[in-house]
Design a protein around this motif. Structure first.
Motif, mmCIF file in Angstrom:
data_model
loop_
_atom_site.group_PDB
_atom_site.id
_atom_site.type_symbol
_atom_site.label_atom_id
_atom_site.label_comp_id
_atom_site.label_asym_id
_atom_site.label_seq_id
_atom_site.Cartn_x
_atom_site.Cartn_y
_atom_site.Cartn_z
ATOM 1 N N VAL A 120 34.339 40.325 62.475
ATOM 2 C CA VAL A 120 32.981 40.869 62.545
ATOM 3 C C VAL A 120 32.309 40.610 61.199
ATOM 4 O O VAL A 120 32.895 40.890 60.141
ATOM 5 C CB VAL A 120 33.000 42.384 62.850
ATOM 6 C CG1 VAL A 120 31.593 42.964 62.807
ATOM 7 C CG2 VAL A 120 33.647 42.661 64.200
ATOM 8 N N ASP A 121 31.107 40.048 61.225
ATOM 9 C CA ASP A 121 30.335 39.818 60.005
ATOM 10 C C ASP A 121 30.084 41.163 59.305
ATOM 11 O O ASP A 121 29.795 42.161 59.974
ATOM 12 C CB ASP A 121 29.002 39.163 60.390
ATOM 13 C CG ASP A 121 28.069 39.018 59.202
ATOM 14 O OD1 ASP A 121 28.257 38.055 58.437
ATOM 15 O OD2 ASP A 121 27.170 39.867 59.044
ATOM 16 N N PRO A 122 30.192 41.225 57.970
ATOM 17 C CA PRO A 122 29.981 42.489 57.261
ATOM 18 C C PRO A 122 28.606 43.118 57.528
ATOM 19 O O PRO A 122 28.492 44.335 57.670
ATOM 20 C CB PRO A 122 30.142 42.117 55.788
ATOM 21 C CG PRO A 122 30.990 40.886 55.792
ATOM 22 C CD PRO A 122 30.636 40.157 57.061
ATOM 23 N N GLY A 123 27.565 42.311 57.604
ATOM 24 C CA GLY A 123 26.227 42.837 57.887
ATOM 25 C C GLY A 123 26.138 43.409 59.291
ATOM 26 O O GLY A 123 25.550 44.478 59.509
ATOM 27 N N THR A 124 26.723 42.700 60.234
ATOM 28 C CA THR A 124 26.755 43.178 61.622
ATOM 29 C C THR A 124 27.541 44.486 61.693
ATOM 30 O O THR A 124 27.117 45.445 62.341
ATOM 31 C CB THR A 124 27.398 42.115 62.536
ATOM 32 O OG1 THR A 124 26.623 40.916 62.468
ATOM 33 C CG2 THR A 124 27.492 42.593 63.971
ATOM 34 N N HIS A 125 28.684 44.544 61.002
ATOM 35 C CA HIS A 125 29.510 45.754 60.988
ATOM 36 C C HIS A 125 28.718 46.946 60.470
ATOM 37 O O HIS A 125 28.764 48.035 61.045
ATOM 38 C CB HIS A 125 30.762 45.520 60.134
ATOM 39 C CG HIS A 125 31.746 46.646 60.205
ATOM 40 N ND1 HIS A 125 31.702 47.724 59.345
ATOM 41 C CD2 HIS A 125 32.786 46.868 61.063
ATOM 42 C CE1 HIS A 125 32.671 48.553 59.655
ATOM 43 N NE2 HIS A 125 33.345 48.060 60.688
ATOM 44 N N ARG A 126 27.950 46.741 59.390
ATOM 45 C CA ARG A 126 27.152 47.826 58.814
ATOM 46 C C ARG A 126 26.108 48.310 59.815
ATOM 47 O O ARG A 126 25.953 49.518 60.029
ATOM 48 C CB ARG A 126 26.470 47.361 57.522
ATOM 49 C CG ARG A 126 25.641 48.453 56.844
ATOM 50 C CD ARG A 126 24.913 47.952 55.601
ATOM 51 N NE ARG A 126 24.184 46.714 55.806
ATOM 52 C CZ ARG A 126 22.996 46.628 56.422
ATOM 53 N NH1 ARG A 126 22.423 47.695 56.913
ATOM 54 N NH2 ARG A 126 22.398 45.461 56.550
ATOM 55 N N VAL A 127 25.393 47.371 60.463
ATOM 56 C CA VAL A 127 24.365 47.739 61.444
ATOM 57 C C VAL A 127 24.980 48.579 62.567
ATOM 58 O O VAL A 127 24.450 49.626 62.944
ATOM 59 C CB VAL A 127 23.674 46.477 62.015
ATOM 60 C CG1 VAL A 127 22.843 46.800 63.252
ATOM 61 C CG2 VAL A 127 22.804 45.820 60.949
ATOM 62 N N VAL A 128 26.116 48.127 63.078
ATOM 63 C CA VAL A 128 26.748 48.804 64.213
ATOM 64 C C VAL A 128 27.289 50.173 63.813
ATOM 65 O O VAL A 128 27.093 51.162 64.530
ATOM 66 C CB VAL A 128 27.855 47.922 64.823
ATOM 67 C CG1 VAL A 128 28.697 48.696 65.836
ATOM 68 C CG2 VAL A 128 27.232 46.693 65.471
ATOM 69 N N THR A 129 27.958 50.267 62.670
ATOM 70 C CA THR A 129 28.574 51.548 62.295
ATOM 71 C C THR A 129 27.549 52.581 61.837
ATOM 72 O O THR A 129 27.846 53.772 61.832
ATOM 73 C CB THR A 129 29.653 51.365 61.212
ATOM 74 O OG1 THR A 129 29.082 50.727 60.070
ATOM 75 C CG2 THR A 129 30.815 50.542 61.744
ATOM 76 N N GLU A 130 26.338 52.136 61.492
ATOM 77 C CA GLU A 130 25.282 53.095 61.111
ATOM 78 C C GLU A 130 24.549 53.642 62.331
ATOM 79 O O GLU A 130 23.588 54.381 62.192
ATOM 80 C CB GLU A 130 24.308 52.447 60.129
ATOM 81 C CG GLU A 130 24.932 52.251 58.759
ATOM 82 C CD GLU A 130 24.001 51.600 57.753
ATOM 83 O OE1 GLU A 130 22.836 51.289 58.104
ATOM 84 O OE2 GLU A 130 24.440 51.396 56.610
ATOM 85 N N GLY A 131 24.997 53.297 63.507
ATOM 86 C CA GLY A 131 24.430 53.817 64.746
ATOM 87 C C GLY A 131 24.034 52.701 65.680
ATOM 88 O O GLY A 131 23.191 51.883 65.331
ATOM 89 N N ALA A 132 24.673 52.645 66.835
ATOM 90 C CA ALA A 132 24.374 51.596 67.812
ATOM 91 C C ALA A 132 24.666 52.125 69.212
ATOM 92 O O ALA A 132 25.641 52.837 69.430
ATOM 93 C CB ALA A 132 25.217 50.353 67.538
ATOM 94 N N ARG A 133 23.789 51.742 70.122
ATOM 95 C CA ARG A 133 23.969 52.108 71.535
ATOM 96 C C ARG A 133 23.588 50.903 72.386
ATOM 97 O O ARG A 133 22.474 50.395 72.293
ATOM 98 C CB ARG A 133 23.095 53.304 71.888
ATOM 99 C CG ARG A 133 23.252 53.746 73.325
ATOM 100 C CD ARG A 133 22.655 55.112 73.635
ATOM 101 N NE ARG A 133 21.494 55.492 72.882
ATOM 102 C CZ ARG A 133 20.301 55.766 73.429
ATOM 103 N NH1 ARG A 133 20.111 55.672 74.724
ATOM 104 N NH2 ARG A 133 19.291 56.139 72.663
ATOM 105 N N SER A 134 24.502 50.443 73.201
ATOM 106 C CA SER A 134 24.256 49.298 74.078
ATOM 107 C C SER A 134 23.288 49.699 75.185
ATOM 108 O O SER A 134 23.482 50.705 75.851
ATOM 109 C CB SER A 134 25.579 48.818 74.675
ATOM 110 O OG SER A 134 25.341 47.757 75.572
ATOM 111 N N LEU A 135 22.237 48.883 75.366
ATOM 112 C CA LEU A 135 21.251 49.137 76.416
ATOM 113 C C LEU A 135 21.384 48.150 77.566
ATOM 114 O O LEU A 135 21.061 48.475 78.702
ATOM 115 C CB LEU A 135 19.832 49.051 75.839
ATOM 116 C CG LEU A 135 19.499 50.035 74.725
ATOM 117 C CD1 LEU A 135 18.105 49.748 74.169
ATOM 118 C CD2 LEU A 135 19.598 51.474 75.219
#
Length: 149
Positions: A120-135
């Motif tokens: 997982v790209d570090p930037g992608t990991h940060r975005v996802v772990t700071e809050g993500a919900r699949s729509l």
């Protein structure tokens, strides 16, 4: 889980909550009708149910036809208002719109490779772990990413 599940004291008006929910629902329904959209991910404060009055709606749109979403027509079709910024962030291109009410809607547009999990790209990991919900995740690309994070 919708935004009415926020903690007390966030000062987000019922009207703003309804507007945010309506915009998210409208975009989700739109994405479900597009064969090239392989993922729609809500991220940031709205995904965490922590939106404030000045919060925007942050979405990641993964598509097999990125160039289509760097043009204007699709955003007008969704009633997203005026385009106020376009900026490249490596694998994602930001398109920020402002609705008539002042609510900002930011799309991070990228290819399905944004969601790769090995690694997982570090930037992608940060975005996802700071809050993500699949729509919208017809092929499970986002489910794999969320599980990896």
């Amino acid at each position: 889980m919708h935004h009415n599940d926020q903690p007390v004291g966030t000062a987000l008006s019922p009207e703003r909550i309804a507007e945010i929910d309506e915009v998210i629902d409208r975009i989700t329904r739109w994405a479900e009708d597009r064969k090239d959209v392989v993922g729609l991910l809500l991220v940031g404060s709205c995904a965490r149910n922590a939106a404030r009055p000045d919060s925007d709606i942050d979405l990641v749109l993964l598509t097999t036809d990125e160039s289509r979403y760097l043009a204007e027509g699709w955003a007008r079709e969704l009633g997203l208002g005026e385009l106020i910024r376009t900026q490249s962030w490596g694998p994602i291109t930001e398109r920020r719109h402002s609705t008539a009410s002042g609510l900002e809607v930011e799309f991070g547009i990228g290819s399905p490779t944004w969601a790769k999990t090995d690694p997982v790209d570090p930037g992608t990991h940060r975005v996802v772990t700071e809050g993500a919900r699949s729509l919208h995740d017809p092929a499970g690309v986002l489910a794999g990413l969320l599980a990896a994070c």
